[in-house]
Design an enzyme around this catalytic site. Sequence first.
Site, mmCIF file in Angstrom:
data_model
loop_
_atom_site.group_PDB
_atom_site.id
_atom_site.type_symbol
_atom_site.label_atom_id
_atom_site.label_comp_id
_atom_site.label_asym_id
_atom_site.label_seq_id
_atom_site.Cartn_x
_atom_site.Cartn_y
_atom_site.Cartn_z
ATOM 1 N N LYS A 150 -29.399 -10.810 4.305
ATOM 2 C CA LYS A 150 -29.381 -12.159 4.883
ATOM 3 C C LYS A 150 -30.794 -12.710 5.070
ATOM 4 C CE LYS A 150 -24.930 -12.632 5.025
ATOM 5 N NZ LYS A 150 -24.284 -13.641 4.162
ATOM 6 N N TYR B 254 -27.184 -5.304 5.689
ATOM 7 C CA TYR B 254 -26.740 -6.693 5.884
ATOM 8 C C TYR B 254 -27.912 -7.588 6.298
ATOM 9 C CZ TYR B 254 -23.720 -10.477 7.664
ATOM 10 O OH TYR B 254 -23.104 -11.682 7.896
#
Length: 248
Positions: free
Chosen positions: A160, A156
Site C-alpha cells: 500500500k 500489505y
Amino acid sequence: MDMLKDKVAIVTGASKGIGKAIAINFAKQGAKVVINYRSDDNGAEEVLKIIEDNGGTAILHKGDVSQFSIAEELMNFCVEKFSRIDILVNNAGITKDTLLLRMKEQDFDDVINVNLKGSFNCVKHASPIMMKQKSGKILNISSVIGLIGNVGQINYAASKAGIIGMTKSLAKELGSRGINVNAIAPGFIETDMTNVLSDKIKESILSLIPLKKMGSVDDVANLAIFLSSDLSNYITGQVITVDGGMVM
Ligand code: NAD
C-alpha cells in the site's frame, strides 16, 4: 445524479466490498462500468444485477489482474465494449497477515503481486489508451496502513505504501497528458477484509478513531466519485484518507 454521465469506468475487484460499492455508485452517477473480478461469479453477477435493476449499464470481466496479460485483456475488453476508458479504479486487493517471524515468502509475494503489481499491470495498459484520449482519471486504492504501518502486515503495508509512491510518480509522468492520478487511503471499513478481525482488535482500532465508528463502503465510494468526476480536475498526486480521522 449524473456526476459521471457517459464516462466509462473499470473497477478491479468489484465483486464485493469497496469495489462493489464503487461500481454500483459509479453506475448510479451515469458511468458505464466494467466489473472486474477474479473468481466470485455469484458476487459479480449480483453487482451487475443491482446496476441493471437501477437502470445502469455494466459488464462483467473475469480475470486476475496480478497477471500482466490479463490486465491488458481487461483494457482491450473495455475499449471493445465501450470505446474508451475514462476512469480506472485499482481496487483489487488481498491480505495475508502474520508477523514477520511467521511470514512465508509466498505470503509476501502474493500480496505484492495482487495489490502493487496488479495496479502496475492495469496502469501500464490503461495509460496508452488514456494518453491517446488526452484525458483520464486513475484512482488507486491504498490504505492508512501504507501510511502508518501495522504489526502483522509488512507485506500489505509495503504494497500500500508502494501504491502511494506509484501514484505520485504517475501523477508527475501523466499530468501533461491530461491524466489525473490519485490514491484513496481507507481506514477501518466494514467489509469481509475487516470482518475476520477479532472483537478485541476491532475495539482497539476503534479507540484510535475520533469519529468512533467503522466506515462504510459508501463512504469510500463517495470520495471515489468525486475524484473520478470533473469536480476534481485540478487535483492530482494526492493521497486522501477516508478514516474517521484515524490518521492525521
Ligand atoms: P474484499 O476482500 O471485500 O474485496 C476484494 C476484492 O478484490 C474482491 O472482489 C476480490 O475478488 C478482488 N480480488 C482479489 N484479488 C484479485 C485479483 N488478483 N484480481 C482481481 N480481483 C481480485 O476487500 P475490501 O475490503 O473491499 O478491499 C478493497 C480494497 O480496499 C483493497 O485494495 C483493500 O486493500 C483496500 N482497503 C480496505 C480496507 C478495509 O477496511 N476494508 C481498508 C483500507 C484499504
